[in-house]
Structures are given as structure tokens and as C-alpha cells.
Scaffold this motif. Sequence first.
Motif, PDB file in Angstrom:
ATOM      1  N   PRO A 113       0.841  -1.206   0.000  1.00  0.00           N
ATOM      2  CA  PRO A 113       0.000   0.000   0.000  1.00  0.00           C
ATOM      3  C   PRO A 113       0.871   1.249   0.000  1.00  0.00           C
ATOM      4  O   PRO A 113       1.953   1.260   0.572  1.00  0.00           O
ATOM      5  N   HIS A 114       0.390   2.288  -0.604  1.00  0.00           N
ATOM      6  CA  HIS A 114       1.152   3.526  -0.690  1.00  0.00           C
ATOM      7  C   HIS A 114       0.778   4.430   0.475  1.00  0.00           C
ATOM      8  O   HIS A 114       0.065   5.420   0.329  1.00  0.00           O
ATOM      9  N   ILE A 115       1.299   4.021   1.628  1.00  0.00           N
ATOM     10  CA  ILE A 115       1.062   4.748   2.871  1.00  0.00           C
ATOM     11  C   ILE A 115       2.400   4.879   3.573  1.00  0.00           C
ATOM     12  O   ILE A 115       3.169   3.919   3.651  1.00  0.00           O
ATOM     13  N   CYS A 116       2.695   6.049   4.078  1.00  0.00           N
ATOM     14  CA  CYS A 116       3.932   6.252   4.830  1.00  0.00           C
ATOM     15  C   CYS A 116       3.885   5.388   6.086  1.00  0.00           C
ATOM     16  O   CYS A 116       2.934   5.450   6.860  1.00  0.00           O
ATOM     17  N   GLU A 117       4.892   4.558   6.281  1.00  0.00           N
ATOM     18  CA  GLU A 117       4.927   3.666   7.435  1.00  0.00           C
ATOM     19  C   GLU A 117       5.109   4.417   8.748  1.00  0.00           C
ATOM     20  O   GLU A 117       4.783   3.882   9.807  1.00  0.00           O
ATOM     21  N   GLU A 118       5.606   5.632   8.690  1.00  0.00           N
ATOM     22  CA  GLU A 118       5.803   6.424   9.911  1.00  0.00           C
ATOM     23  C   GLU A 118       4.571   7.241  10.251  1.00  0.00           C
ATOM     24  O   GLU A 118       4.078   7.184  11.368  1.00  0.00           O
ATOM     25  N   THR A 119       4.045   7.998   9.307  1.00  0.00           N
ATOM     26  CA  THR A 119       2.908   8.889   9.582  1.00  0.00           C
ATOM     27  C   THR A 119       1.558   8.214   9.357  1.00  0.00           C
ATOM     28  O   THR A 119       0.544   8.727   9.800  1.00  0.00           O
ATOM     29  N   LEU A 120       1.560   7.114   8.624  1.00  0.00           N
ATOM     30  CA  LEU A 120       0.345   6.378   8.235  1.00  0.00           C
ATOM     31  C   LEU A 120      -0.551   7.188   7.301  1.00  0.00           C
ATOM     32  O   LEU A 120      -1.725   6.880   7.141  1.00  0.00           O
ATOM     33  N   ARG A 121       0.020   8.193   6.669  1.00  0.00           N
ATOM     34  CA  ARG A 121      -0.726   9.003   5.696  1.00  0.00           C
ATOM     35  C   ARG A 121      -0.531   8.451   4.295  1.00  0.00           C
ATOM     36  O   ARG A 121       0.541   7.937   3.961  1.00  0.00           O
ATOM     37  N   PRO A 122      -1.543   8.578   3.443  1.00  0.00           N
ATOM     38  CA  PRO A 122      -1.410   8.095   2.062  1.00  0.00           C
ATOM     39  C   PRO A 122      -0.376   8.899   1.277  1.00  0.00           C
ATOM     40  O   PRO A 122      -0.187  10.096   1.519  1.00  0.00           O
ATOM     41  N   LEU A 123       0.301   8.222   0.383  1.00  0.00           N
ATOM     42  CA  LEU A 123       1.240   8.865  -0.540  1.00  0.00           C
ATOM     43  C   LEU A 123       0.509   9.034  -1.859  1.00  0.00           C
ATOM     44  O   LEU A 123      -0.095   8.100  -2.363  1.00  0.00           O
ATOM     45  N   ARG A 124       0.575  10.210  -2.420  1.00  0.00           N
ATOM     46  CA  ARG A 124      -0.272  10.561  -3.558  1.00  0.00           C
ATOM     47  C   ARG A 124       0.116   9.904  -4.878  1.00  0.00           C
ATOM     48  O   ARG A 124      -0.695   9.757  -5.749  1.00  0.00           O
ATOM     49  N   ASN A 125       1.382   9.554  -5.041  1.00  0.00           N
ATOM     50  CA  ASN A 125       1.804   8.984  -6.318  1.00  0.00           C
ATOM     51  C   ASN A 125       2.939   7.996  -6.083  1.00  0.00           C
ATOM     52  O   ASN A 125       3.246   7.661  -4.954  1.00  0.00           O
TER      53      ASN A 125
ATOM     54  N   LEU B 152       8.280   5.511   2.978  1.00  0.00           N
ATOM     55  CA  LEU B 152       8.182   6.717   3.799  1.00  0.00           C
ATOM     56  C   LEU B 152       7.969   7.950   2.928  1.00  0.00           C
ATOM     57  O   LEU B 152       8.522   8.026   1.825  1.00  0.00           O
ATOM     58  N   CYS B 153       7.199   8.904   3.438  1.00  0.00           N
ATOM     59  CA  CYS B 153       7.081  10.187   2.749  1.00  0.00           C
ATOM     60  C   CYS B 153       8.453  10.857   2.767  1.00  0.00           C
ATOM     61  O   CYS B 153       9.359  10.463   3.512  1.00  0.00           O
ATOM     62  N   PHE B 154       8.617  11.868   1.943  1.00  0.00           N
ATOM     63  CA  PHE B 154       9.907  12.536   1.804  1.00  0.00           C
ATOM     64  C   PHE B 154      10.451  13.031   3.141  1.00  0.00           C
ATOM     65  O   PHE B 154      11.619  12.836   3.479  1.00  0.00           O
ATOM     66  N   GLU B 155       9.591  13.660   3.929  1.00  0.00           N
ATOM     67  CA  GLU B 155      10.017  14.211   5.224  1.00  0.00           C
ATOM     68  C   GLU B 155      10.513  13.108   6.161  1.00  0.00           C
ATOM     69  O   GLU B 155      11.563  13.243   6.804  1.00  0.00           O
ATOM     70  N   MET B 156       9.785  11.992   6.239  1.00  0.00           N
ATOM     71  CA  MET B 156      10.180  10.900   7.133  1.00  0.00           C
ATOM     72  C   MET B 156      11.397  10.146   6.591  1.00  0.00           C
ATOM     73  O   MET B 156      12.215   9.648   7.364  1.00  0.00           O
TER      74      MET B 156
ATOM     75  N   ARG C   9      14.184  12.168   7.730  1.00  0.00           N
ATOM     76  CA  ARG C   9      14.343  11.993   9.180  1.00  0.00           C
ATOM     77  C   ARG C   9      15.068  10.684   9.481  1.00  0.00           C
ATOM     78  O   ARG C   9      15.949  10.647  10.341  1.00  0.00           O
ATOM     79  N   TRP C  10      14.708   9.609   8.784  1.00  0.00           N
ATOM     80  CA  TRP C  10      15.390   8.334   8.998  1.00  0.00           C
ATOM     81  C   TRP C  10      16.859   8.433   8.591  1.00  0.00           C
ATOM     82  O   TRP C  10      17.738   7.941   9.276  1.00  0.00           O
ATOM     83  N   GLU C  11      17.110   9.079   7.476  1.00  0.00           N
ATOM     84  CA  GLU C  11      18.479   9.171   6.957  1.00  0.00           C
ATOM     85  C   GLU C  11      19.362  10.089   7.806  1.00  0.00           C
ATOM     86  O   GLU C  11      20.537   9.803   7.989  1.00  0.00           O
ATOM     87  N   ASN C  12      18.813  11.193   8.294  1.00  0.00           N
ATOM     88  CA  ASN C  12      19.652  12.247   8.866  1.00  0.00           C
ATOM     89  C   ASN C  12      19.279  12.688  10.270  1.00  0.00           C
ATOM     90  O   ASN C  12      19.870  13.642  10.766  1.00  0.00           O
ATOM     91  N   GLY C  13      18.291  12.058  10.876  1.00  0.00           N
ATOM     92  CA  GLY C  13      17.802  12.685  12.098  1.00  0.00           C
ATOM     93  C   GLY C  13      17.519  11.763  13.246  1.00  0.00           C
ATOM     94  O   GLY C  13      18.271  10.866  13.565  1.00  0.00           O
ATOM     95  N   ASP C  14      16.397  11.966  13.799  1.00  0.00           N
ATOM     96  CA  ASP C  14      15.967  11.443  15.082  1.00  0.00           C
ATOM     97  C   ASP C  14      15.303  10.072  14.929  1.00  0.00           C
ATOM     98  O   ASP C  14      14.106   9.934  15.135  1.00  0.00           O
TER      99      ASP C  14
END
Length: 79
Positions: free
Chosen positions: A1-13, A41-45, A48-53
Motif C-alpha cells: 500500500p502507498h502509505i507512509c509507514e511512519e505517519t500512516l498518511r497516504p502517498l499521492r503517487n 516513507l514520505c519525503f520528510e520521514m 528523518r530516517w536518513e539524517n535525524g531522530d
Amino acid sequence: PHICEETLRPLRNYSAVYCSHILTRGAYPEMAHDPRNINILCFEMHNRWENGDRENMRIYRKNLQTIETLKREYASLTK
């Protein structure tokens, strides 16, 4: 499914940017095409996984288990 595994929001494309490697391709090139080594993951997450918290992400504990499994399996192949 095209859903961000972190935010659980749908990914549009569809986009390669949504495919985030748990273990980086640079450090573990042999695992780059293993589907278990990917989070959707969406771009923001992804950033975050690559460079952050990572520790405060909901996917962190599951990814730690995946990392252990992948490293153990790939280490056994090189022995």
C-alpha cells in the motif's frame, strides 16, 4: 500500500524517493535490493530516517529487529 509507514498518511503517487533503505546502500550494497531492507516513507520521514531522530520514530523498534536479522543472515553467507 502507498502509505507512509511512519505517519500512516497516504502517498499521492509513485516515486523512488518513498523507498527508504533501512541499512544504507553505501554501507551495505549487498542488501540494496532486499525488499526487507526498505521502508515506504514520505519525503520528510525518509529524510528523518536518513539524517535525524531515528530513535523517536514509530518504525524504529521494528527496524532494529530487521537490521539484526539482515546482518545475521548476510554475515552467515560470507562465512
